[in-house]
Design an enzyme around this catalytic site. Structure first.
Site, mmCIF file in Angstrom:
data_model
loop_
_atom_site.group_PDB
_atom_site.id
_atom_site.type_symbol
_atom_site.label_atom_id
_atom_site.label_comp_id
_atom_site.label_asym_id
_atom_site.label_seq_id
_atom_site.Cartn_x
_atom_site.Cartn_y
_atom_site.Cartn_z
ATOM 1 N N ASN A 87 15.603 -28.688 16.600
ATOM 2 C CA ASN A 87 15.763 -30.236 16.476
ATOM 3 C C ASN A 87 16.040 -30.487 15.370
ATOM 4 O O ASN A 87 15.081 -31.129 14.759
ATOM 5 C CB ASN A 87 15.122 -30.978 17.648
ATOM 6 C CG ASN A 87 16.079 -32.511 17.078
ATOM 7 O OD1 ASN A 87 17.362 -33.302 16.999
ATOM 8 N ND2 ASN A 87 15.436 -33.190 17.617
ATOM 9 N N LYS B 69 17.806 -32.790 14.169
ATOM 10 C CA LYS B 69 17.033 -34.313 13.616
ATOM 11 C C LYS B 69 18.075 -34.784 12.589
ATOM 12 O O LYS B 69 19.419 -33.676 12.155
ATOM 13 C CB LYS B 69 16.162 -34.926 13.599
ATOM 14 C CG LYS B 69 15.553 -34.680 13.841
ATOM 15 C CD LYS B 69 12.990 -35.440 14.522
ATOM 16 C CE LYS B 69 12.889 -34.839 15.277
ATOM 17 N NZ LYS B 69 11.723 -35.200 15.123
ATOM 18 N N HIS C 169 15.322 -38.628 23.709
ATOM 19 C CA HIS C 169 14.346 -38.665 22.379
ATOM 20 C C HIS C 169 13.226 -39.539 21.689
ATOM 21 O O HIS C 169 14.168 -40.954 22.082
ATOM 22 C CB HIS C 169 15.279 -37.656 20.893
ATOM 23 C CG HIS C 169 13.962 -37.255 19.857
ATOM 24 N ND1 HIS C 169 13.228 -38.392 19.382
ATOM 25 C CD2 HIS C 169 13.664 -35.898 19.920
ATOM 26 C CE1 HIS C 169 12.591 -37.262 18.581
ATOM 27 N NE2 HIS C 169 12.467 -35.867 18.974
ATOM 28 N N GLU D 283 12.889 -40.913 19.426
ATOM 29 C CA GLU D 283 13.476 -41.601 18.116
ATOM 30 C C GLU D 283 14.258 -42.394 18.415
ATOM 31 O O GLU D 283 14.497 -43.079 17.937
ATOM 32 C CB GLU D 283 13.546 -40.410 17.053
ATOM 33 C CG GLU D 283 12.406 -40.326 16.190
ATOM 34 C CD GLU D 283 12.634 -38.518 16.315
ATOM 35 O OE1 GLU D 283 13.515 -37.726 15.608
ATOM 36 O OE2 GLU D 283 11.510 -37.925 15.865
ATOM 37 N N GLU E 53 6.661 -34.247 24.508
ATOM 38 C CA GLU E 53 6.917 -34.133 22.995
ATOM 39 C C GLU E 53 5.756 -35.654 22.820
ATOM 40 O O GLU E 53 6.937 -37.128 22.774
ATOM 41 C CB GLU E 53 7.868 -34.458 22.352
ATOM 42 C CG GLU E 53 8.812 -33.864 22.912
ATOM 43 C CD GLU E 53 10.375 -33.650 21.146
ATOM 44 O OE1 GLU E 53 10.320 -32.405 20.745
ATOM 45 O OE2 GLU E 53 10.822 -34.425 20.930
ATOM 46 N N GLY F 287 5.799 -34.891 13.710
ATOM 47 C CA GLY F 287 6.066 -35.668 12.014
ATOM 48 C C GLY F 287 5.205 -35.138 11.581
ATOM 49 O O GLY F 287 4.859 -35.974 10.326
ATOM 50 N N SER G 296 5.165 -31.276 15.915
ATOM 51 C CA SER G 296 4.298 -30.717 14.948
ATOM 52 C C SER G 296 4.163 -28.866 16.112
ATOM 53 O O SER G 296 3.017 -28.393 15.086
ATOM 54 C CB SER G 296 3.020 -31.076 15.165
ATOM 55 O OG SER G 296 3.157 -32.486 14.448
HETATM 56 P P1 13P Z 1 7.728 -32.249 14.479
HETATM 57 O O1 13P Z 1 8.113 -30.288 15.200
HETATM 58 O O2 13P Z 1 8.817 -31.940 12.898
HETATM 59 O O3 13P Z 1 7.032 -32.572 15.246
HETATM 60 O O4 13P Z 1 9.195 -32.192 15.001
HETATM 61 C C1 13P Z 1 9.330 -32.604 16.965
HETATM 62 C C2 13P Z 1 10.224 -33.672 17.627
HETATM 63 O O5 13P Z 1 10.716 -34.163 17.514
HETATM 64 C C3 13P Z 1 11.184 -32.460 18.033
HETATM 65 O O6 13P Z 1 12.012 -33.332 18.925
#
Ligand code: 13P
Length: 247
Positions: free
Chosen positions: A12, A14, A98, A100, A168, A174, A206
């Site tokens: 992803n 982002k 997601h 976010e 997740e 992150g 992560s």
């Molecule tokens: P990270 O791998 O940067 O923690 O992000 C995970 C994520 O949100 C994947 O969709």
């Protein structure tokens, strides 16, 4: 891993990168993807880069995903993108719900469910994300939260359409922090009970080359949804290489 389920390592991206960087990253992932390797690979770039990334992936083993779609097939939805549009530019998958987007765009389970249904109607495979907050984890509510999100977010026919679930934990995204292996296994067992035997269950939060082997070896973990480490081709490919051959 789950016997009979092909693992998937999904990146992803982002809201990162330039067009040139997206092309280069996709090209490097495509070049490094080994035919017949244990895991399938997928990258999900920002919307404007989808056609260029599709071109960079052409002829490779790497699938293309988007990061969201609208629930309606078309209409007056300024700034939104329909699932069929994503399909038209080469996407086969779409990440939905997601954390976010749930946090920053107020996406509820019902919204995610409608988007997943729209994705399926357009021939896309939805990757539906669920996961608890840190407060919910500390309150011992993680499993109940995730069960509730699943119940509300998966449309009828999800498993039959090849729908994928990504667990997740919000606090692991992150941050460099991950749940214990026992905690991941417990949530994935709960997901499995809801999702049925053939649904791919990804872990995200992560995931790095340094922890991928342990996480990917857990029962009912059929791959990973990778954020930060998916922006570096060598790291993303190293995570894919951590999948145990033969599951
Ligand atoms: P990270 O791998 O940067 O923690 O992000 C995970 C994520 O949100 C994947 O969709």
């Amino acid at each position: 891993m789950t016997p009979g389920v092909q693992p998937l390592i999904a990146g992803n991206w982002k809201m990162h990168g330039t067009l040139a960087e997206a092309r280069a990253l996709a090209g490097a992932v495509a070049a490094g993807a080994k035919a017949g390797a244990g895991a399938g690979l997928l990258v999900a770039p920002p919307f404007p880069f989808l056609p260029a990334v599709a071109a960079a992936l052409a002829g490779s083993q790497v699938a293309l995903g988007a990061q969201d779609c609208h629930a309606a097939p078309k209409g007056a939805h300024t700034g939104d993108v329909a699932a069929a549009m994503l399909r038209e530019v080469g996407a086969t998958h779409v990440i939905l719900g997601h954390s976010e987007r749930r946090a920053a765009h107020g996406e509820t389970d019902a919204v995610v469910q409608a988007k997943a249904a729209a994705a399926m109607a357009a021939g896309l495979i939805p990757i539906v994300c669920v996961g608890e907050s840190e407060a919910q984890r500390l309150a011992g509510e993680a499993e109940a939260v995730v069960r509730g999100q699943l119940a509300g977010s998966l449309p009828p026919g999800f498993a039959a359409a090849g729908g994928i679930i990504a667990y997740e934990p919000v606090w692991a995204i992150g941050t460099g922090r991950t749940p214990t292996e026992a905690d991941i296994a417990a949530i994935h067992a709960a997901l499995r009970a809801v999702a049925g035997p053939a649904t791919r269950l990804l872990y995200g939060g992560s995931v790095k080359p340094g922890n991928a082997k342990e996480i990917l070896a857990l029962p009912n973990v059929d791959g990973a949804l990778v954020g930060g480490a998916s922006l570096v081709a060598a790291d993303f490919l190293a995570i894919a290489a951590a999948v145990r051959p033969g599951g």
